[in-house]
Scaffold this active site. Structure first.
Site, PDB file in Angstrom:
ATOM      1  N   CYS A 158       1.230  -2.181  10.402  1.00  0.00           N
ATOM      2  CA  CYS A 158       0.891  -2.796  11.700  1.00  0.00           C
ATOM      3  C   CYS A 158       2.027  -3.671  12.220  1.00  0.00           C
ATOM      4  CB  CYS A 158      -0.346  -3.695  11.604  1.00  0.00           C
ATOM      5  SG  CYS A 158      -1.594  -3.181  10.467  1.00  0.00           S
ATOM      6  N   ASP A 159       2.637  -4.448  11.335  1.00  0.00           N
ATOM      7  CA  ASP A 159       3.527  -5.522  11.797  1.00  0.00           C
ATOM      8  C   ASP A 159       5.005  -5.288  11.517  1.00  0.00           C
ATOM      9  OD1 ASP A 159       1.246  -6.840  12.576  1.00  0.00           O
ATOM     10  OD2 ASP A 159       1.052  -7.955  10.711  1.00  0.00           O
ATOM     11  N   CYS A 216      -0.127  -6.355   6.511  1.00  0.00           N
ATOM     12  CA  CYS A 216      -0.127  -4.945   6.930  1.00  0.00           C
ATOM     13  C   CYS A 216       1.262  -4.564   7.436  1.00  0.00           C
ATOM     14  CB  CYS A 216      -1.187  -4.734   8.016  1.00  0.00           C
ATOM     15  SG  CYS A 216      -1.248  -3.052   8.615  1.00  0.00           S
TER      16      CYS A 216
END
Ligand code: NAP
Length: 306
Positions: free
Chosen positions: A133-134, A130
C-alpha cells in the site's frame, strides 16, 4: 430474527454470506469498519484461482457486491458481546442488539505492532504495516523492513524495486520465511540483511521518522531511514465477549469451523490453523456457512416435529 449473523465482511465472511443466501437463509453481516478485510489493501493478487492478476480492491468489491445482490444485509457496527439462550443467539453491538439462530465469526487478524514509543504517532509519517500500500511513498528513499517471515521477505523484495536501499532487520539469525523468497532477496544488491538485531527506538524529527536505533549483542547503533515497514506477524481480532475456546495466540479453536458452542462457527484468519491465505479464508467461509445451514435446518425441523 436472522437465520445467520456473520461478524466480519472479509473474504471468509462474504463467502459465508453468498453460500447462506443461495440456501435462502436470512443474513445480517456486522462489520466494524468497511468490507474487504486486510486483502483489500493488496495491489496485485496473483494466486487466486480464476484471476491471473487482480487488485485486492477489485476482488473484494466483486465479492461484496455478490453477497449484497443476493440479499445479504450489512451494518457497520462493532460486535461487543454474543450470548446464547436455548437456541437463540443475542449479538450486542456498540449500537444495537440482534438475534439469530446461528453465528459465523470471521473477524480476521490485524498487523502486530512493535510496541515502541512513537510507533502509533508515526503511522503514515514513516511507519507502515503494508509495503504494497505505502511503498511508493518512499520512492528512491532508504527504508527498513522488520521481521523474518514471508511477509517481511515479500515486502523487502517489493521495496527493493522502488526504494534506494532496504535494510531487512530480523531478531534471529535464521528466517522463518521460505527459502525461495530469501534467495530472491539475496539477488537484490540494494537489500542489506541485518540479523540478530532488534529495533529499539524510532527517532522523529518534525513529526516524521528520521532514524532508528538498533541493538545487536548489547551494542547500539543508528540507521537513517525515511520509512519502516513492520512485518512481524498478525494478531487475531478475537476480542468479542464470548465463551469460545482459544489457542495460546488467542485464535479461536474449531473443528471444521465448528466451535465449542453449538451453532457458532468461526472462519478465516481469526481461526486457529496453519495456513492463512485468501483461498483458505474463502474455503473456511464455505465450510462454516454449510455447517450453519445444516445446523439451522436441523433445529427448525426439530421444532416442527416437537
Ligand atoms: P510470521 O510468519 O508469523 O512471521 C513473523 C516474523 O516476525 C517472525 O520472523 C518473528 O520472529 C518476527 N517477529 C514477531 N514478533 C516480533 C517482534 N516483536 N519484534 C521483532 N520481530 C518479531 O508472519 P508473516 O510473515 O506475516 O506471515 C503470516 C502468514 O502469512 C504465514 O503463514 C505466511 O506464510 C503467510 N504469507 C505467505 C506469503 C507468500 O506465500 N508469499 C506472503 C506473506 C505471508 P521469530 O522468527 O523470531 O518468531
Amino acid at each position: 430474527m436472522y437465520d445467520i449473523i456473520i461478524v466480519g465482511a472479509g473474504p471468509a465472511g462474504l463467502t459465508a454470506a453468498i453460500y447462506a443466501k443461495r440456501f435462502n437463509k436470512s443474513v445480517l453481516i456486522l462489520e466494524e469498519t468497511t468490507y474487504g478485510g486486510q486483502i483489500i489493501n493488496t495491489l496485485e493478487i496473483e494466486n487466486y484461482p480464476g484471476y491471473k492478476n487482480i487488485s485486492g480492491f477489485d476482488l473484494m468489491t466483486n465479492m461484496y457486491e455478490h453477497a449484497i445482490e443476493l440479499g445479504s444485509n450489512i451494518k457497520i457496527e462493532k460486535v461487543e458481546k454474543i450470548t446464547k439462550e436455548k437456541d437463540i443467539f443475542t449479538v450486542k453491538t456498540n449500537n444495537n442488539e440482534y438475534k439469530s439462530l446461528s453465528i459465523i465469526i470471521s473477524t480476521g487478524a490485524k498487523s502486530r505492532k512493535l510496541g515502541l514509543p512513537n510507533e502509533e504517532k508515526l503511522i503514515g509519517s514513516g511507519i507502515s504495516y503494508c509495503a504494497i500500500c505505502d511503498g511508493n511513498f518512499y520512492k528512491n528513499k532508504d527504508v527498513a523492513v522488520i521481521g523474518g517471515g514471508n511477509t517481511a521477505l515479500d515486502d523487502a523484495t517489493h521495496l527493493a524495486d522502488i526504494c534506494n536501499k532496504v535494510y531487512l532487520i530480523h531478531r534471529r539469525d535464521t528466517f522463518k520465511g521460505e527459502s525461495y523468497l530469501l534467495d530472491s532477496i539475496k539477488n537484490k544488491s540494494n537489500i542489506e540483511i541485518i540479523t540478530n538485531t532488534n529495533v529499539i527506538e524510532l527517532i522523529e524529527e518534525d513529526n516524521k521518522l528520521k532514524e532508528i536505533i538498533i541493538e545487536k549483542e548489547n551494542t547500539k547503533s543508528n540507521i537513517l531511514v525515511s520509512g519502516v515497514f513492520v512485518a512481524i506477524g498478525q494478531i487475531p481480532s478475537s476480542d468479542i465477549e464470548i465463551t469460545l475456546e482459544k489457542d495460546k495466540q488467542e485464535y479461536y479453536i474449531s473443528n471444521d469451523c465448528k466451535t465449542n458452542i453449538e451453532g457458532l462457527f468461526v472462519s478465516g484468519d481469526v481461526r486457529s490453523k496453519k495456513y492463512r491465505q485468501l483461498t483458505t479464508a474463502v474455503s473456511d467461509g464455505t465450510i462454516a456457512s454449510l455447517g450453519a445451514i445444516e445446523y439451522i435446518d436441523k433445529i427448525k425441523c426439530d421444532k416442527v416435529t416437537e
